[in-house]
Design an enzyme around this catalytic site. Structure first.
Site, PDB file in Angstrom:
ATOM      1  N   ASP A 282       0.828  -1.220   0.000  1.00 33.35           N
ATOM      2  CA  ASP A 282       0.000   0.000   0.000  1.00 33.35           C
ATOM      3  C   ASP A 282       0.859   1.266   0.000  1.00 33.35           C
ATOM      4  O   ASP A 282       0.358   2.359   0.217  1.00 33.35           O
ATOM      5  CB  ASP A 282      -0.953   0.005   1.202  1.00 33.35           C
ATOM      6  CG  ASP A 282      -0.222   0.003   2.543  1.00 33.35           C
ATOM      7  OD1 ASP A 282       1.034  -0.015   2.558  1.00 33.35           O
ATOM      8  OD2 ASP A 282      -0.900   0.018   3.585  1.00 33.35           O
TER       9      ASP A 282
ATOM     10  N   GLU B 186       1.436   4.177   7.302  1.00 34.15           N
ATOM     11  CA  GLU B 186       0.339   3.755   6.437  1.00 34.15           C
ATOM     12  C   GLU B 186      -0.188   4.940   5.629  1.00 34.15           C
ATOM     13  O   GLU B 186       0.126   6.096   5.941  1.00 34.15           O
ATOM     14  CB  GLU B 186      -0.783   3.177   7.307  1.00 34.15           C
ATOM     15  CG  GLU B 186      -0.378   1.941   8.107  1.00 34.15           C
ATOM     16  CD  GLU B 186      -0.285   0.676   7.266  1.00 34.15           C
ATOM     17  OE1 GLU B 186       0.090   0.755   6.073  1.00 34.15           O
ATOM     18  OE2 GLU B 186      -0.575  -0.407   7.802  1.00 34.15           O
TER      19      GLU B 186
END
Ligand code: GLP
Length: 261
Positions: A136, A143
């Site tokens: 990702d 993140e």
């Protein structure tokens, strides 16, 4: 960014390891930033090989890990500190006091990141940071939508990162901790040289987005475009999505080593 495309994982390991070897030749007491995951393993393998042959010593080196799971003690086999001790530190003869990690079992998880940032600063900062990239786009455990200026802190993992890492926990995504401590993107960007390695088809899309698409908090690795000295070392499969691969080959493939990178 310097983008070097190698035929396979072994060659990626050797190329990226040469950056560490050249650094230690110049600065035997360098500070290294270490990443976990599968990607750095060929790099560590090559460095271990050189130590075993008596060509390289980590005697004066200090190391800092990128991130750590919350809730696992440092001697838990799945902690990142255990991983680094097993896969790199012990085989190259690093003593425990040369290897620093975030303490995921600290009683004060909000104070631990500041302690760690201070320790990095007191060591003189990180000379060379080895990095992988998550599917990702995370680096460390930053993140998507992480602040591009973030510092070391407590983070919650996405389901997809937990699924990616389930293979280290017997395939059980629910066994993967939900929280982590990670160096921030701003912290990583302070390393003097960043060497990111990526191999395999599954990295083709993240690598393209990191190198050739706009910088975005939705894709944290793209923040490396701001860094003045990043070397991205890829195998053919991870380079497959790049629009400008032939330009990178022309520009970087024939550099004799990483001295200039
Ligand atoms: C984890 C680590 C990252 C690493 C990523 C990719 O999320 N926190 O530092 O880059 O995994 O791992 P791999 O190299 O196994 O694909």
């Amino acid at each position: 960014m310097e983008v070097v495309i190698e035929p396979d994982a072994d060659a990626v390991g050797k190329r990226a390891a040469s950056a560490v070897v050249n650094l230690l030749a110049r600065k035997p007491n360098a500070v290294l930033g270490l990443a976990t995951g599968s990607s750095p393993l060929p790099v560590y393998k090559e460095l271990i090989r050189q130590v075993e042959r008596g060509q390289l010593s980590f005697g004066g080196v200090r190391c800092f890990l990128l991130d750590e799971y919350v809730g696992l003690s440092s001697d838990h086999p799945d902690s990142y500190l255990s991983f680094i001790r097993r896969e790199f530190a012990r085989p190259v003869g690093l003593a425990p006091e040369q290897v620093h990690g975030l303490d995921g079992s600290a009683t004060d998880l909000l104070a631990e990141p500041d302690r760690y940032e201070r320790a990095i600063r007191d060591a003189g900062g990180i000379d060379l940071q080895i990095l992988g990239i998550g599917s990702d786009g995370h680096i460390g455990f930053n993140e998507p939508i992480s602040s591009l200026g973030s510092r070391t802190r407590l983070k919650t993992l996405t389901r997809s990162s937990r699924a990616d890492n389930a293979r280290f926990f017997g395939g059980d995504v629910d066994a993967v901790p939900r929280h982590v401590l990670t160096q921030g993107i701003g912290t990583i960007l302070e390393a003097r040289h960043v060497v990111l390695v990526a191999m395999g088809q599954s990295k083709a899309r993240p690598v393209r987005k990191m190198i050739e698409e706009p910088v975005a908090a939705m894709f944290p690795a793209s923040a490396l475009q701001f860094h003045p000295h990043v070397s991205v070392v890829l195998d053919e499969l991870a380079a497959k999505g790049l629009a400008n691969a032939s330009y990178y080959r022309e520009t970087f493939a024939n550099k004799p080593d990483y001295q200039a990178l």
